[in-house]
Structure formats: C-alpha cells, structure tokens
Design an enzyme around this catalytic site. Structure first.
Site, PDB file in Angstrom:
ATOM      1  N   LYS A  29       0.841  -1.204   0.000  1.00 59.04           N
ATOM      2  CA  LYS A  29       0.000   0.000   0.000  1.00 59.04           C
ATOM      3  C   LYS A  29       0.883   1.264   0.000  1.00 59.04           C
ATOM      4  CE  LYS A  29      -3.762  -2.439   2.379  1.00 59.04           C
ATOM      5  NZ  LYS A  29      -4.640  -2.478   3.585  1.00 59.04           N
ATOM      6  N   TYR A  69     -12.454  -2.792  -3.042  1.00 55.76           N
ATOM      7  CA  TYR A  69     -12.975  -2.848  -1.672  1.00 55.76           C
ATOM      8  C   TYR A  69     -14.503  -2.798  -1.631  1.00 55.76           C
ATOM      9  CZ  TYR A  69      -8.321  -2.388   0.482  1.00 55.76           C
ATOM     10  OH  TYR A  69      -7.026  -2.605   0.916  1.00 55.76           O
ATOM     11  N   ASN A 132      -1.802  -0.171   7.281  1.00 50.47           N
ATOM     12  CA  ASN A 132      -1.271  -1.500   7.583  1.00 50.47           C
ATOM     13  C   ASN A 132      -0.433  -2.109   6.454  1.00 50.47           C
ATOM     14  OD1 ASN A 132      -3.351  -2.196   5.928  1.00 50.47           O
ATOM     15  ND2 ASN A 132      -4.479  -3.424   7.414  1.00 50.47           N
ATOM     16  N   HIS A 135      -1.660  -5.499   1.405  1.00 49.43           N
ATOM     17  CA  HIS A 135      -2.926  -6.204   1.167  1.00 49.43           C
ATOM     18  C   HIS A 135      -2.632  -7.615   0.683  1.00 49.43           C
ATOM     19  CE1 HIS A 135      -6.898  -7.213  -0.414  1.00 49.43           C
ATOM     20  NE2 HIS A 135      -6.244  -7.711  -1.454  1.00 49.43           N
ATOM     21  N   GLU A 146      -9.590 -10.226  -7.721  1.00 50.97           N
ATOM     22  CA  GLU A 146      -8.661  -9.099  -7.583  1.00 50.97           C
ATOM     23  C   GLU A 146      -7.580  -9.126  -8.664  1.00 50.97           C
ATOM     24  OE1 GLU A 146      -7.444  -9.427  -3.466  1.00 50.97           O
ATOM     25  OE2 GLU A 146      -9.444  -8.880  -2.753  1.00 50.97           O
TER      26      GLU A 146
HETATM   27  P1  DAT Z   1      -7.541  -7.240   5.344  1.00 53.31           P
HETATM   28  O1  DAT Z   1      -6.784  -6.124   4.656  1.00 53.31           O
HETATM   29  O2  DAT Z   1      -6.749  -7.824   6.473  1.00 53.31           O
HETATM   30  O3  DAT Z   1      -8.066  -8.277   4.380  1.00 53.31           O
HETATM   31  P2  DAT Z   1     -10.260  -6.203   5.472  1.00 53.31           P
HETATM   32  O4  DAT Z   1     -10.453  -6.793   4.118  1.00 53.31           O
HETATM   33  O5  DAT Z   1     -11.258  -6.521   6.531  1.00 53.31           O
HETATM   34  O6  DAT Z   1      -8.811  -6.570   6.048  1.00 53.31           O
HETATM   35  O7  DAT Z   1     -10.209  -4.636   5.345  1.00 53.31           O
HETATM   36  C1  DAT Z   1      -9.522  -4.029   4.268  1.00 53.31           C
HETATM   37  C2  DAT Z   1      -8.732  -2.848   4.792  1.00 53.31           C
HETATM   38  O8  DAT Z   1      -9.646  -1.882   5.322  1.00 53.31           O
HETATM   39  C3  DAT Z   1      -7.801  -3.176   5.942  1.00 53.31           C
HETATM   40  O9  DAT Z   1      -6.554  -3.676   5.492  1.00 53.31           O
HETATM   41  C4  DAT Z   1      -7.675  -1.869   6.611  1.00 53.31           C
HETATM   42  C5  DAT Z   1      -9.038  -1.235   6.434  1.00 53.31           C
HETATM   43  N1  DAT Z   1      -9.862  -1.468   7.627  1.00 53.31           N
HETATM   44  C6  DAT Z   1     -10.498  -2.617   7.968  1.00 53.31           C
HETATM   45  N2  DAT Z   1     -11.160  -2.484   9.128  1.00 53.31           N
HETATM   46  C7  DAT Z   1     -10.948  -1.209   9.529  1.00 53.31           C
HETATM   47  C8  DAT Z   1     -11.354  -0.431  10.652  1.00 53.31           C
HETATM   48  N3  DAT Z   1     -12.134  -0.947  11.600  1.00 53.31           N
HETATM   49  N4  DAT Z   1     -10.919   0.855  10.718  1.00 53.31           N
HETATM   50  C9  DAT Z   1     -10.141   1.395   9.741  1.00 53.31           C
HETATM   51  N5  DAT Z   1      -9.723   0.721   8.668  1.00 53.31           N
HETATM   52  C10 DAT Z   1     -10.107  -0.550   8.559  1.00 53.31           C
HETATM   53 MG    MG Z   2      -9.495  -8.136   2.891  1.00 50.29          MG
END
Ligand code: DAT
Ligand code: MG
Length: 169
Positions: A29, A69, A132, A135, A146
């Site tokens: 990212k 997303y 974080n 991805h 994706e």
């Molecule tokens: P991952 O990236 O571990 O697959 P995800 O698909 O649930 O996680 O979410 C995609 C991204 O969205 C994640 O990397 C960071 C952001 N995100 C998820 N939950 C969040 C939250 N509660 N607050 C802020 N950003 C969040």
């Molecule tokens: Mg995810």
C-alpha cells in the site's frame, strides 16, 4: 502454452484450482511504498518459496479501488480507506504457489497490526489498522477477482520455476 491451458482450465473449473498453481493478489500500500518496504515484502514472499507472476507500480484510480474494496463500501471507514489507497503509488503483485492465499495471509498478519504477531509483516512494520502496509487476498475466489481487476491476462507471466523441484515433492 502449458501454462495457458492450465490457467484456462483453472478458470473454467474453480475446484481444480490450487495446488502449486494457486495464485494470490498482494499489494504494498502507499505507506509501504513511501516507507521503502517494497523489497521487504517481496523478500518475505520470495524466501518462503512463492513465485512472482506479475508486479507493477500503480497510482490506483478511484474506480478500481471502489471495486477492489466493494464489500466494505457500507463501512464508516470506507472514505478514509479510499483516500489512503489513493495517496500514492501501490505495488501490485501476483504470487503463485501451494496454498499461497492462506500462507501469504499468515505472513502478512492480522488486519489490525496490534493483533499481528511479531514476525509477520504487519506485526513488524506498522501500528495502525488504517496504515497496515500490505494487502493480501482472503480467499482463492477473491484472489481470482482481484487479479482480474488489477492485471490484464498478458501481464501475468508464466516462467519455469527452477526452484520448484526443491520446494515440492
Ligand atoms: P484485510 O486487509 O486484512 O483483508 P479487510 O479486508 O477486513 O482486512 O479490510 C480491508 C482494509 O480496510 C484493511 O486492510 C484496513 C481497512 N480497515 C479494515 N477495518 C478497519 C477499521 N475498523 N478501521 C479502519 N480501517 C479498517
Ligand atoms: Mg481483505
């Protein structure tokens, strides 16, 4: 040619996907690119034994990110997530190997870096869920979706993995 046949076969028969030909989508990212962590992420996937199939530096358009997303569009952080993902270039990659979806998620660590153990990418390199670093697709089906979203078919390279013999029985 063999590779093309395998890819077509795997797309026609999802249940047949997997094995050493399973693929996943991984992206460094914008924070990871700015913090010079591209090499670190590539190094961890490489040294595990996975094979790089595609890689490019992209300034992701908003439409692509909305689609990527899509399942989070109702979440309160969606706007911030898009803004963050558009704040600079990302390094989009496709990696291949046995159980690569599950194994790369394990290498990446939990979504919230506070829950990601040391030794994982998120456990080692970041502190906040909203920054974080990396991805990784969460299932074989998401990976397929994706990969198709981020790459044209001709950007996925098929090359003989000379280490394969030492990685797989
Ligand atoms: P991952 O990236 O571990 O697959 P995800 O698909 O649930 O996680 O979410 C995609 C991204 O969205 C994640 O990397 C960071 C952001 N995100 C998820 N939950 C969040 C939250 N509660 N607050 C802020 N950003 C969040
Ligand atoms: Mg995810």
């Amino acid at each position: 040619m063999i590779c093309l046949v395998l890819t077509v076969f795997a797309n026609l028969f999802p249940a047949a996907r997997g094995g050493a030909h399973e693929r996943t989508f991984v992206a460094v990212k914008p924070d990871g690119v700015q913090r010079r962590l591209v090499g670190e992420v590539v190094r961890r996937l490489e040294r595990k034994g996975f094979q790089l199939v595609a890689l490019k530096l992209v300034q992701a358009p908003e439409e692509l990110l909305r689609e990527h997303y899509a399942e989070l569009r109702q979440r309160p952080f969606f706007g911030r997530l898009l803004q963050y993902m558009r704040s600079g270039p990302v390094v989009a990659m496709v990696w291949q190997g046995l159980d690569v979806v599950r194994a790369s998620r394990a290498l990446i660590g939990a979504t919230d870096p506070a829950d990601a153990p040391p030794g994982t990418i998120r456990g080692d390199f970041c502190v906040e869920i909203g920054k974080n670093v990396v991805h990784g697709s969460d299932s074989v089906d998401s990976a397929r979706r994706e990969i198709a979203l981020w790459f044209r078919a001709d950007e996925l390279l098929c090359w003989e993995d000379s280490a394969g013999h030492w990685l797989y029985e």
